[in-house]
Design a protein around this motif. Sequence first.
Motif, PDB file in Angstrom:
ATOM      1  N   UNK A 194       0.812  -1.224   0.000  1.00  0.00           N
ATOM      2  CA  UNK A 194       0.000   0.000   0.000  1.00  0.00           C
ATOM      3  C   UNK A 194       0.843   1.270   0.000  1.00  0.00           C
ATOM      4  N   UNK A 195       2.160   1.159  -0.235  1.00  0.00           N
ATOM      5  CA  UNK A 195       3.006   2.342  -0.197  1.00  0.00           C
ATOM      6  C   UNK A 195       2.631   3.383  -1.234  1.00  0.00           C
ATOM      7  N   UNK A 196       2.746   3.101  -2.550  1.00  0.00           N
ATOM      8  CA  UNK A 196       2.368   4.095  -3.564  1.00  0.00           C
ATOM      9  C   UNK A 196       0.913   4.531  -3.447  1.00  0.00           C
ATOM     10  N   UNK A 197       0.008   3.591  -3.174  1.00  0.00           N
ATOM     11  CA  UNK A 197      -1.403   3.934  -3.010  1.00  0.00           C
ATOM     12  C   UNK A 197      -1.584   4.982  -1.922  1.00  0.00           C
ATOM     13  N   UNK A 198      -0.918   4.802  -0.788  1.00  0.00           N
ATOM     14  CA  UNK A 198      -1.074   5.728   0.337  1.00  0.00           C
ATOM     15  C   UNK A 198      -0.572   7.118  -0.011  1.00  0.00           C
ATOM     16  N   UNK A 199       0.560   7.198  -0.722  1.00  0.00           N
ATOM     17  CA  UNK A 199       1.118   8.509  -1.072  1.00  0.00           C
ATOM     18  C   UNK A 199       0.173   9.260  -2.009  1.00  0.00           C
ATOM     19  N   UNK A 200      -0.290   8.611  -3.063  1.00  0.00           N
ATOM     20  CA  UNK A 200      -1.175   9.278  -4.022  1.00  0.00           C
ATOM     21  C   UNK A 200      -2.490   9.671  -3.366  1.00  0.00           C
ATOM     22  N   UNK A 201      -3.073   8.772  -2.581  1.00  0.00           N
ATOM     23  CA  UNK A 201      -4.341   9.080  -1.923  1.00  0.00           C
ATOM     24  C   UNK A 201      -4.183  10.212  -0.923  1.00  0.00           C
ATOM     25  N   UNK A 202      -3.079  10.241  -0.186  1.00  0.00           N
ATOM     26  CA  UNK A 202      -2.852  11.307   0.790  1.00  0.00           C
ATOM     27  C   UNK A 202      -2.687  12.655   0.101  1.00  0.00           C
TER      28      UNK A 202
END
Length: 942
Positions: A665-673
Amino acid sequence: MHTGALTPKHHTPAAYAAARLTPAHVSASSVLRPTSKARAPKRALATQASHRTLRTLATQASHRTLRTLATQASQRTLRTLATQASRPTPSTPATQASQRTLRTLATQASQRTLRTLATQASRPTLRTLALTLTLGLAAATGLCLTPSPASAATTSPGTPARAAAAAAAAADSSTTVARQHQQSTQGLDQAHVALIGVPGLEWSDLNPSRTPNLWSLLSQGASASLSTRAVPPPDRGITCPTAGWLTVSAGQRAGTAGKGCLQPPTPQLTGEAAKIPNWPALTAYQSETGFDAQLGTLGQLVTDNGGKVAGIGPGAALAGADKSGNIAKYAPTLDAAGDLTPYNLIIMDAADLATAWTAQPLDEYGVPTPLPAAARQAAVTKADQQIGALIAKLPPNTTTLVAGISDVSPIAHLHVAIAKGPSPSGRPYDHGYLTATSTRQDALVTITDLTATAIQLLGLPAPRQVVGRPWQPNGPTAATPAETVAELADGDLASQVLREVRGPFFAVLVTVQLLFYAFAALALRRRRDTASSAPPGTEPPSTSLPPTEPPATNLPRTEPPSAEHLSSEPQPSERSPIGRSSTAQEGASALGTPGGDFASTSKLLRSVQIVAVISGAIPISTFLAQLVPWWTLPVPMLSVIVTIVAIAGLITALAFAGPWRAHVLGPLTVVAAVTSLALLIDVMTGSKLQVNAVTGYEPVTGGRFYGFSNIAFAVYATGTILGLAGVAQWLLSRGVSRVVVVAACALYGGLAIFADGWPSWGADFGGVPAFVIGLAVFLILLSGKRVSLLRLLLVGVVGIALVGALSVFDWLRPESQRTHLGNFVQQIIDGQAWTVVGRKFSAMIGVTVGNWSLTLLSLVALAFLFLILDRPSRWGASALGQAYRLAPTLRAGLFGALTCAFVGFLMNDSGIAIPAMALTVAVPLTLAACVRALQLTTVPTD
């Protein structure tokens, strides 16, 4: 809510009529602050109600609720009510206002209001709304506006002090009303407003040599771009001159029946007076537009209060006529107008541009073709000469309002708005920008604001049907008039370029998304085929897990999730430990240190992951692109695409820049944040990023000017919920208590919902219940509980109650400062709510059925999610199940985001656009997480 951004054909009146909502706006700084000084009139109003009224009220609410209501109505609202209720007609002396009149009027008003509410509450839908408003009122008044002990003691029933204070307050109120009326009448006698309408006048038309009078007004007064959106003709999203003048007359969007743009009818003269021909037909047509404009509102209000109106030109007669279609003073030309000193409201139609335009050949829609440049310049020069001649005849201290009230081209534009002289606040309109609480934007006002400005300048109370807000000076503008003209012309240029690129942009977006889903499906199939043909002794990808994973029997099923699945399946995180110390086990957690032994080196999968992250970053990049003036570049379509992709690339680089890139969930978390925080900050600072964005709202369309548009809400809510899922997984992997994690997510989620619904920020009515339900589903699943139907119903009630509380709070503020939230409460009270509900429902159906590209994108995205990622078959892989195993919070976040999108689809007029944009964020980011999960759970194939 604005839906013009949702379809390539947003400029057509069919899409416009289906999507437009009447905007009502509020300044970000206006919040009720009750004081002891404001409570005395409130107690007076409570005591003036008769015993019979109180008994009726007692049957519908507790005494405690009534006391709270009595103490929390603002002083300004009550003063306005009292002034309007007791204001005598011109033939009635002000001294006849008495305590008995006020008491009777208050009793009748309260009985009429309660009777309306009772009638509406008998219907199932409005009964729910009435309950919502009651709960919201109790919450808003109890938490935000608690009265002081002294005030509570004064308003308690049965106390002698209360009776004495009420009697004194009633007497003072009667005297105050009479005094205010006398002052208002004296102010009207001395007030002079010149309203000059120049149909088609744009900022690019102004020039110091060709238009010296307009240039002088600009140099000395305040200026802004004017959104002239009214009711368009069939198949053309423009405002015709007649529609513009009728909108000024009503203070609400108006139009004319038939094809093309009709010239304003020539008034029938009778001495100095005149009558508008075919006025009853014009009035009757407004009920068919969905806005129910009341023609003659402006002229009737001035004459009823003893003022005089003069109209010069056919369009001015339309704007200044009373509700019967008559105007007491009409002159076809300025030379025939004579002395204008006796008149309070002087309206002139400088129609040279419109006259030249109507002489052009007609297109297939019955609209004249564009004016040649030379003919346009000559017409503007003639209009400027008329303006100069009128200014020379105006009485001293006249406030001059110049407005390009309509289009004179087949394409809609922003137009000129200039004000010079005393403003409604008393200070002059100095050289600077104009603004209004209807837009909350610097240098941007609307045509309905023009009516409200004239009314307030004359010192008259604005009727409820006037939806605009007065023009206000808003600080200094550019140093020179030339720079001011250049800046305002640039705003119109941005709107024109946006109109050209929006349709092609959405076509490109949908096409690229569909092609990417097909490419990703083939890539996942190849990965499955490659893994299936691995050498003997190699485990197939569907069962090859890190050695420290829990047994397969403890993992979630990989069938497509359903309502039963949500309600009954236990969370995998409840049965599998999180945050173990070994490196491999932390790799099983989404944001722990990855287990490098299981990382695949497949270039194809890595490409899919990178493109998926870029795709998920595209929606927020469409808003961040407004930080770059892409519309000024040579090839606008290419410029906006390059700008958006470049910003999405920067966000993707950030997503892969740190150690988090190796986690599920690393890239997902950055983009969503980034998505959530960027839109949260934007809406708290004036929604600048959404103006003229390809996925935002445009001033020319005039559907919305501030807060969250429907597309922005879909992107914001999805990013918030998915971002919280990633943060929750990281906290759980660090051994943080699940209770603490749920509380932290609820705290930020509550802030996000508050920002979405707060009138001074997001002002989003339909988004709040959807956001509450989606966040609740996420929190319930995150806590390890089941999502049952009863819990969903309770959460839905909470969401409706919350938006009801925000709406009632907005309604309690002064009428001139309300947004559409508070106006909807008033519409419920007035029995007009069904008009708004019907218009929103028709818009939702129209957008869903008419915008086939977004509907197709939504269906394909859902099919890819559940038939490719989640269902193992020869065409796909159980990638989603792998991601759930390694990052259990993804399941909670994904279902919360999908639930929010579905409820938002049902509750907003943008229809399919909300789930389409939500899926554009959620599905690519979920795909990126699934690819990383496959890399962590399969052997190398390259």
